[in-house]
Design a protein around this motif. Sequence first.
Motif, PDB file in Angstrom:
ATOM      1  N   THR A   1       0.650  -1.160  -0.073  1.00  0.00           N
ATOM      2  CA  THR A   1       0.106  -0.154  -0.028  1.00  0.00           C
ATOM      3  C   THR A   1       0.791   1.321  -0.054  1.00  0.00           C
ATOM      4  O   THR A   1       0.570   2.209  -0.541  1.00  0.00           O
ATOM      5  CB  THR A   1      -0.784  -0.017   1.063  1.00  0.00           C
ATOM      6  OG1 THR A   1      -1.690  -1.510   1.305  1.00  0.00           O
ATOM      7  CG2 THR A   1      -1.662   1.411   1.061  1.00  0.00           C
ATOM      8  N   ALA A   2       1.854   1.076   0.792  1.00  0.00           N
ATOM      9  CA  ALA A   2       2.960   2.402   0.721  1.00  0.00           C
ATOM     10  C   ALA A   2       3.554   2.744  -0.414  1.00  0.00           C
ATOM     11  O   ALA A   2       3.451   3.619  -1.014  1.00  0.00           O
ATOM     12  CB  ALA A   2       3.892   2.156   1.844  1.00  0.00           C
ATOM     13  N   GLY A   3       3.793   1.409  -1.345  1.00  0.00           N
ATOM     14  CA  GLY A   3       4.498   1.741  -2.531  1.00  0.00           C
ATOM     15  C   GLY A   3       3.360   2.313  -3.571  1.00  0.00           C
ATOM     16  O   GLY A   3       3.900   3.112  -4.418  1.00  0.00           O
ATOM     17  N   SER A   4       2.194   1.726  -3.483  1.00  0.00           N
ATOM     18  CA  SER A   4       1.061   2.504  -4.413  1.00  0.00           C
ATOM     19  C   SER A   4       1.053   3.841  -4.075  1.00  0.00           C
ATOM     20  O   SER A   4       0.828   4.649  -4.983  1.00  0.00           O
ATOM     21  CB  SER A   4      -0.252   1.412  -4.130  1.00  0.00           C
ATOM     22  OG  SER A   4       0.127   0.112  -4.314  1.00  0.00           O
ATOM     23  N   MET A   5       0.896   4.113  -2.957  1.00  0.00           N
ATOM     24  CA  MET A   5       0.723   5.557  -2.389  1.00  0.00           C
ATOM     25  C   MET A   5       1.763   6.518  -2.917  1.00  0.00           C
ATOM     26  O   MET A   5       1.825   7.426  -3.508  1.00  0.00           O
ATOM     27  CB  MET A   5       0.580   5.824  -1.065  1.00  0.00           C
ATOM     28  CG  MET A   5      -0.821   5.161  -0.227  1.00  0.00           C
ATOM     29  SD  MET A   5      -0.674   4.891   1.402  1.00  0.00           S
ATOM     30  CE  MET A   5      -0.582   6.687   1.980  1.00  0.00           C
ATOM     31  N   ALA A   6       2.977   6.220  -2.919  1.00  0.00           N
ATOM     32  CA  ALA A   6       4.321   6.755  -3.162  1.00  0.00           C
ATOM     33  C   ALA A   6       4.191   6.857  -4.701  1.00  0.00           C
ATOM     34  O   ALA A   6       4.578   8.146  -5.389  1.00  0.00           O
ATOM     35  CB  ALA A   6       5.664   6.187  -2.842  1.00  0.00           C
ATOM     36  N   ALA A   7       3.614   5.933  -5.477  1.00  0.00           N
ATOM     37  CA  ALA A   7       3.717   5.717  -6.925  1.00  0.00           C
ATOM     38  C   ALA A   7       2.673   6.844  -7.348  1.00  0.00           C
ATOM     39  O   ALA A   7       2.966   7.435  -8.283  1.00  0.00           O
ATOM     40  CB  ALA A   7       3.486   4.625  -7.442  1.00  0.00           C
ATOM     41  N   ALA A   8       1.705   7.052  -6.556  1.00  0.00           N
ATOM     42  CA  ALA A   8       0.408   7.937  -6.854  1.00  0.00           C
ATOM     43  C   ALA A   8       0.980   9.471  -6.388  1.00  0.00           C
ATOM     44  O   ALA A   8       0.055  10.273  -6.539  1.00  0.00           O
ATOM     45  CB  ALA A   8      -0.781   7.580  -6.174  1.00  0.00           C
ATOM     46  N   GLY A   9       1.954   9.590  -5.716  1.00  0.00           N
ATOM     47  CA  GLY A   9       2.329  10.939  -5.544  1.00  0.00           C
ATOM     48  C   GLY A   9       2.056  11.345  -4.261  1.00  0.00           C
ATOM     49  O   GLY A   9       1.928  12.658  -3.908  1.00  0.00           O
ATOM     50  N   GLY A  10       1.782  10.407  -3.157  1.00  0.00           N
ATOM     51  CA  GLY A  10       1.505  10.781  -1.970  1.00  0.00           C
ATOM     52  C   GLY A  10       2.692  11.443  -1.174  1.00  0.00           C
ATOM     53  O   GLY A  10       3.882  10.970  -1.521  1.00  0.00           O
ATOM     54  N   SER A  11       2.301  12.369  -0.456  1.00  0.00           N
ATOM     55  CA  SER A  11       3.517  13.103   0.210  1.00  0.00           C
ATOM     56  C   SER A  11       3.952  12.315   1.524  1.00  0.00           C
ATOM     57  O   SER A  11       3.303  11.834   2.400  1.00  0.00           O
ATOM     58  CB  SER A  11       2.684  14.131   0.780  1.00  0.00           C
ATOM     59  OG  SER A  11       3.680  15.247   1.711  1.00  0.00           O
ATOM     60  N   THR A  12       5.051  11.912   1.483  1.00  0.00           N
ATOM     61  CA  THR A  12       6.120  10.997   2.385  1.00  0.00           C
ATOM     62  C   THR A  12       6.487  12.147   3.791  1.00  0.00           C
ATOM     63  O   THR A  12       6.883  13.112   3.600  1.00  0.00           O
ATOM     64  CB  THR A  12       7.019  10.308   1.890  1.00  0.00           C
ATOM     65  OG1 THR A  12       8.123  11.227   1.135  1.00  0.00           O
ATOM     66  CG2 THR A  12       6.496   9.548   0.842  1.00  0.00           C
TER      67      THR A  12
END
Length: 780
Positions: free
Chosen positions: A674-685
Amino acid sequence: MGAVRSLRRLSRVALLGPAPRSGVPDAIEHVVQAHRAHHPGADVDALRRGYLLAESSHRGQRRKSGEPYITHPLAVTLILAQLGAEQTTLTASLLHDTVEDTEVTLAQVREEFGAEVAHLVDGVTKLEKVDYGEAAESETFRKMLLATGSDVRVMAIKLADRLHNMRTLSVMRPEKQVRIAKVTSDVLIPLAERLGVQALKRELEDLVFGILLPSEHARAQELVDTHRQGADPLTQVAAHVRSILREAQIDAQVLIRPRHVLSVHRLLRKRGELGPCDYGRLMILVSEDADCYAALGELHTCFVPVMSEFKDFVAAPKFNLYQSLHTAFADASGQVAEVLIRTGRMHRIAEAGVIALGDPDATQPAATPRPPGDGSAVGVGTGERTDEPVADSTRPGWLSRLLEWQSHASDPDTFWSELREELAEDREITVYCPDGGEDAARESSGVLSLPAGASCVDAAYARHGTAAHRCIGVRVNGRLTALNTVLRDADAVQLFLAPASAAATYAPAPEWLDHARTPAARLAIRQWLAAHPGPSDAEPVAATALSDPETRAADVPSGARPGSAAAVVRAPDSAADRTGAPEDTGPPNPPDASEELVTVSAQPAALGADSTAPGEPSGEPAGTEADAAVSEVVGSPDTAVRLANCCTPVPPDAVTGFEVHGGTVTVHRDSCHTAGSMAAAGGSTVSVRWLRHATGCQVTLLAEAFGRPQLLADLTETIAVQGAAVVSADVEPPREQRVRHTYTLRLPDATRLPALMRAMRRVPGVYDVSRAGRRLPAGG
């Protein structure tokens, strides 16, 4: 045509009777010449005596074609001599019909020519139809396979015998021609392939092709004849290749090898039309193995290689010892030529197979296995049999399988159908499967030869025989997998069997038949099912006991406290809950409790439904105040933090934060999908860390085990002893005698997680405990 003319000369000589000249009857002069071409200076006295006995015993008999019967054993012997067979095989081939069709007895053959020749003659002697009825043909092949198990030359004689019969089949009625051609196609041609006798296989294929598919054969033959009328463009290509190899100082012969009729037909069906270079291949013969690769390098340097056509059967020989480099290239004009590169020794083995080897099982001690790529395995044998039994390690895998399962196929029809199905497999794989299990001292190298497409069910029965009825699980290359998994070459297979004391509890399911490719597995499963009729066959007792939620409730320990796993076990809510194992995103070995916690986090915050991050699953508990007590945002300790439910991170997992609605930060393991998908979608880390003083944590563990009574009680007791509190638990119905438990636990101290997982793994029947992660969507 040269072979046909030679046989006609033999026929004329046979009509006149033997006329010794220089000690050798004229009728076998061509046989002797062909034999000495491969074995210079060979003593042919046994051949002379064998011919004299065969000619005198068959005198007066004629074939349906009207020729003297002796022309048939002469022709069979000439075929074998041209392929390089040694004298024992040739003598037996001269006599192969005497015991069956004349007054000569097997004892007489043994007395005059020795036990070795008698064994070969007996192996190819047909069983009487008056004794076996309609089963005579199948039982004859069974007898022949048993004889082949101790000496493969039996089958070599049978193949040459069938080839000559196919050459003269036109005198038979059409329906009998078709019947014989079908048996040849289903049984003899695959056996020729397995024994590596390509020269016989090609001619048998063309003869069968002409009988079973006469119109297609006529069309392919017409194409071949038309091509031969013009200049072959491969001639110029071959000349160019010769000059290239000469400049590279590679000593090589470059020949043009025409395709046989069936090969042309197959290529036509594959490509739709044939180019001028498609009617043959270039064959490059070199002296050393290294020269094969040197020649290949020159071709790929000077021409444009067609890489999809490249195959290396030198480094990885086929199961029938075939070795060659296959490639194709396009020249400057765009013409594509296919090429075979091999040494002279490889060529002899490719053409004659076991015939060139003599009796390969007798060329070295029985206990010494011979790797396929070992040069010693393909040297011409002495042809002398030993008194020692042939070891399985020196016998081809396919032959060992045939010999093993045929003893269980008492019904001739079953044997015949299973034999055809077994031989229909045209490729073989090798897997590594040590015995292990109940007696580790019995572990061997564990090499199994199986047909391509074999599953773990086949491996179980190949390794353990009927004990495979108790197979309850398998790992392939270290990973748990289903019994129906299709194996690949070089796979490492670890099989798990229930204890022998529990044999009455476990049984093969009918569904196993859908995944069994080998006759040994199919016959064993069918025999068990036939002996145990009833609706419960598909579900072993132990597995059934865990498939019913009410039965699982009865498994709860009497002292279980409310809130423990025993009190909250639930059945899956939907079919989606029961499909596949959750992806294990954690490390293969949990960190030891002695490792330092490198951690830190923020203040508690009220988290609602709107605190879900984009792309993160919603609809699950949003977290607790305990989340904020164990982690914080670097540089902003007051930021609200929660631990993601999809991967339940705990100290000292490597973690990453994602900012969600309302300013809250959700903490995921770095390995979380899920974290990988969020990062790929441009989520703010956001950078987060664990608090050094943090101790408690919540974690979801997946325990995979073999189904058995009291498993649930033992696991919950272990969890309680380790001081973990159960938040929720789920037990899925067993699949193929395996059961999956999912526990969400709260630990008072995160450093105790590795010890808890180790303790759960020690519970009998549990083969894996891992950190559970959210399942990926299909195709994800």
